[in-house]
Design an enzyme around this catalytic site. Structure first.
Site, PDB file in Angstrom:
ATOM      1  N   ASP A 148       5.519  -5.579  -0.937  1.00 57.68           N
ATOM      2  CA  ASP A 148       5.120  -4.361  -0.240  1.00 57.68           C
ATOM      3  C   ASP A 148       3.732  -4.630   0.359  1.00 57.68           C
ATOM      4  O   ASP A 148       3.027  -5.521  -0.116  1.00 57.68           O
ATOM      5  CB  ASP A 148       5.069  -3.214  -1.261  1.00 57.68           C
ATOM      6  CG  ASP A 148       4.347  -2.003  -0.719  1.00 57.68           C
ATOM      7  OD1 ASP A 148       4.788  -1.477   0.312  1.00 57.68           O
ATOM      8  OD2 ASP A 148       3.320  -1.590  -1.319  1.00 57.68           O
ATOM      9  N   ASP A 181       1.152  -1.841   1.874  1.00 57.73           N
ATOM     10  CA  ASP A 181       0.105  -0.842   1.634  1.00 57.73           C
ATOM     11  C   ASP A 181      -0.167  -0.650   0.137  1.00 57.73           C
ATOM     12  O   ASP A 181       0.719  -0.311  -0.632  1.00 57.73           O
ATOM     13  CB  ASP A 181       0.496   0.511   2.254  1.00 57.73           C
ATOM     14  CG  ASP A 181       0.438   0.461   3.770  1.00 57.73           C
ATOM     15  OD1 ASP A 181      -0.298  -0.388   4.312  1.00 57.73           O
ATOM     16  OD2 ASP A 181       1.139   1.268   4.420  1.00 57.73           O
ATOM     17  N   ASP A 187       3.576  -1.298  -5.291  1.00 58.36           N
ATOM     18  CA  ASP A 187       2.801  -0.318  -6.073  1.00 58.36           C
ATOM     19  C   ASP A 187       3.516   1.031  -6.202  1.00 58.36           C
ATOM     20  O   ASP A 187       3.041   1.892  -6.936  1.00 58.36           O
ATOM     21  CB  ASP A 187       1.437  -0.084  -5.419  1.00 58.36           C
ATOM     22  CG  ASP A 187       1.571   0.702  -4.129  1.00 58.36           C
ATOM     23  OD1 ASP A 187       2.204   0.194  -3.184  1.00 58.36           O
ATOM     24  OD2 ASP A 187       1.076   1.845  -4.077  1.00 58.36           O
TER      25      ASP A 187
HETATM   26 MG   LIG Z   1       2.636   0.543  -1.168  1.00 62.61          MG
END
Ligand SMILES: [Mg+2]
Length: 235
Positions: A10, A12, A183
């Site tokens: 991922d 961001d 995250d």
């Molecule tokens: Mg993210």
């Protein structure tokens, strides 16, 4: 490494420091549209409160575009000021496109993994131009063998099809030789579970898991991520 191993990252808040870019964008907005006798530190919590209520409405099915166009006007309204929400949203988006930062240690981690023979893939939700611009600006674009952006393929995490597209695009990639690192429990981990991929929840702030989504592993640091990648592949 005998068999190829694939890692989907991922972007961001896993590789990019999205929060830092966000903070910078907001401080630019406030600098251009100050409120008399109010500091940025007083204005920011009001924006954050409005913003989180707006995102809640979006998650409940509200129109993202319409709602986001009201977050600045609603914030300024709280200070008795009328503002053009659509215009401010557009300006803010432009700032976000320009302000990007890489989390400390992220580039070094990707470097090490690449040297160890892992194939790196970026799998992100978001706008194509924003994410491509950030990857280019940070010099990370060439580290990834494939860059998959929801905006470009018309499917977003946590949809299983997002991950199946990635598998289809990359020869040799299978459910058993691929691992997702991200995250977000709701998009990265839930999505990986839908697609039956091994997964690591990157949770540097030690957030409580209030969902019933169970990641295969949870890591606080990039060092732990590196160790877990190896462990999950030897299982
Ligand atoms: Mg993210």
């Amino acid at each position: 490494m005998k068999e190829k191993k694939f890692l989907i990252f991922d972007l961001d808040d896993t590789i990019f420091d999205f929060k830092k870019g966000e903070q910078e964008g907001l401080s630019n907005i406030f600098a251009e549209h100050p409120v008399s006798e109010v500091t940025f530190d007083q204005w920011l919590p009001v924006f954050k409160k409005v913003n989180s209520s707006i995102w809640k409405q979006i998650e409940e099915g509200g129109s993202a575009k319409d709602l986001l166009n009201t977050r600045f006007s609603t914030t300024y309204q709280a200070f008795g000021i009328e503002a053009d929400g659509t215009l401010l949203e557009r300006t803010y988006r432009n700032y976000l496109d320009q302000s990007y930062f890489v989390l400390e240690g992220a580039k070094a981690l990707l470097d090490r993994l690449q040297q160890q023979g892992f194939v790196l893939i970026a799998g992100t939700n978001g706008k194509s131009s924003t994410q491509r611009n950030r990857l280019k600006g940070t010099g990370l674009a060439e580290m990834f063998e494939d860059i998959v952006i929801s905006d470009e393929i018309g499917i977003a995490k946590p949809n299983r099809l997002f991950f199946e597209q990635i598998l289809k695009r990359n020869s040799g990639m299978t459910k058993s030789n691929t691992l997702m690192i991200g995250d977000s429990l709701r998009s990265d981990i839930q999505g990986a579970i839908h697609a039956e991929l091994k997964n690591i929840w990157f949770n540097p702030y030690a957030l409580k898991n209030h969902t019933n989504i169970q990641p295969d592993a949870e890591c606080r640091t990039f060092q732990e991520v590196e160790q877990q990648i190896k462990q999950l592949f030897t299982l």
